[in-house]
Design an enzyme around this catalytic site. Structure first.
Site, PDB file in Angstrom:
ATOM      1  N   HIS A 127       0.865  -1.180   0.000  1.00  0.00           N
ATOM      2  CA  HIS A 127       0.000   0.000   0.000  1.00  0.00           C
ATOM      3  C   HIS A 127       0.908   1.239   0.000  1.00  0.00           C
ATOM      4  O   HIS A 127       1.187   1.824   1.041  1.00  0.00           O
ATOM      5  CB  HIS A 127      -0.893  -0.025   1.239  1.00  0.00           C
ATOM      6  CG  HIS A 127      -1.913   1.052   1.271  1.00  0.00           C
ATOM      7  ND1 HIS A 127      -3.187   0.875   0.791  1.00  0.00           N
ATOM      8  CD2 HIS A 127      -1.861   2.325   1.728  1.00  0.00           C
ATOM      9  CE1 HIS A 127      -3.872   1.985   0.945  1.00  0.00           C
ATOM     10  NE2 HIS A 127      -3.086   2.884   1.524  1.00  0.00           N
ATOM     11  N   ASP A 175      -1.120 -10.191   1.304  1.00  0.00           N
ATOM     12  CA  ASP A 175      -0.460  -9.421   0.236  1.00  0.00           C
ATOM     13  C   ASP A 175      -1.502  -8.672  -0.591  1.00  0.00           C
ATOM     14  O   ASP A 175      -1.559  -8.769  -1.807  1.00  0.00           O
ATOM     15  CB  ASP A 175       0.408 -10.323  -0.652  1.00  0.00           C
ATOM     16  CG  ASP A 175       1.453  -9.524  -1.430  1.00  0.00           C
ATOM     17  OD1 ASP A 175       1.623  -8.317  -1.152  1.00  0.00           O
ATOM     18  OD2 ASP A 175       2.087 -10.100  -2.325  1.00  0.00           O
ATOM     19  N   GLU A 186       1.094  -1.743   4.355  1.00  0.00           N
ATOM     20  CA  GLU A 186       1.671  -0.412   4.184  1.00  0.00           C
ATOM     21  C   GLU A 186       3.008  -0.276   4.910  1.00  0.00           C
ATOM     22  O   GLU A 186       3.108  -0.609   6.090  1.00  0.00           O
ATOM     23  CB  GLU A 186       0.705   0.653   4.708  1.00  0.00           C
ATOM     24  CG  GLU A 186       1.184   2.064   4.494  1.00  0.00           C
ATOM     25  CD  GLU A 186       0.140   3.087   4.884  1.00  0.00           C
ATOM     26  OE1 GLU A 186       0.052   4.103   4.192  1.00  0.00           O
ATOM     27  OE2 GLU A 186      -0.585   2.867   5.869  1.00  0.00           O
TER      28      GLU A 186
END
Length: 140
Positions: free
Chosen positions: A40, A92, A101
């Site tokens: 992310h 994932d 992230e």
């Protein structure tokens, strides 16, 4: 009294993050052959202007690139993601920001663990052992 070995604990954490874990996956992007491919991170998930040859607006980044299941076109080498859930599972999934992230508070802790692992062995007294640290404590 319980003694907690900081060096052993920090080595355990570094090893876990780099792939010595139930999934055999490194949570550091680009380390080993099995690492997160859908982090992310805007710079990782949107193609370079050299490839796309046009600007991508902020809205388009969220609507076109964030929801795809394609691997990121850019490898954010060295970034450490949030990692697995409480059951050692990692999907994932770029949309699962709490696990996928990379953030400074995650990477900073890794640097601290590395510093402890590189330093002298230290022993700290704890009042009570933590349940998940049983393999890292010695009882006297």
């Amino acid at each position: 009294m319980v003694l907690f070995n900081i060096w052993h604990a920090s080595c355990f954490q570094v090893d876990y993050i780099l792939g010595k874990n139930p999934l055999g996956m490194s949570y550091m992007v680009g380390f080993s052959t099995k690492f997160p491919r859908r982090i992310h991170h805007r710079g990782s998930s949107i193609p370079s202007i050299k490839v796309l040859s046009r600007k991508v607006t902020c809205k388009e980044g969220f609507s076109s690139w964030l929801p795809t299941s394609d691997p990121n076109p850019n490898i954010h080498a060295g970034a450490i993601v949030g990692g697995p859930d409480g059951n050692d599972q990692f999907s994932d999934n770029r949309g699962d920001s709490s696990h996928s992230e990379p953030a400074t508070y995650i990477n900073a802790a890794f640097v601290g663990a590395c510093a402890a692992a590189m330093g002298q062995k230290q022993v700290v007294k704890l009042e009570e052992p933590a349940d998940n640290l049983e393999s890292m404590v010695s009882t006297y």
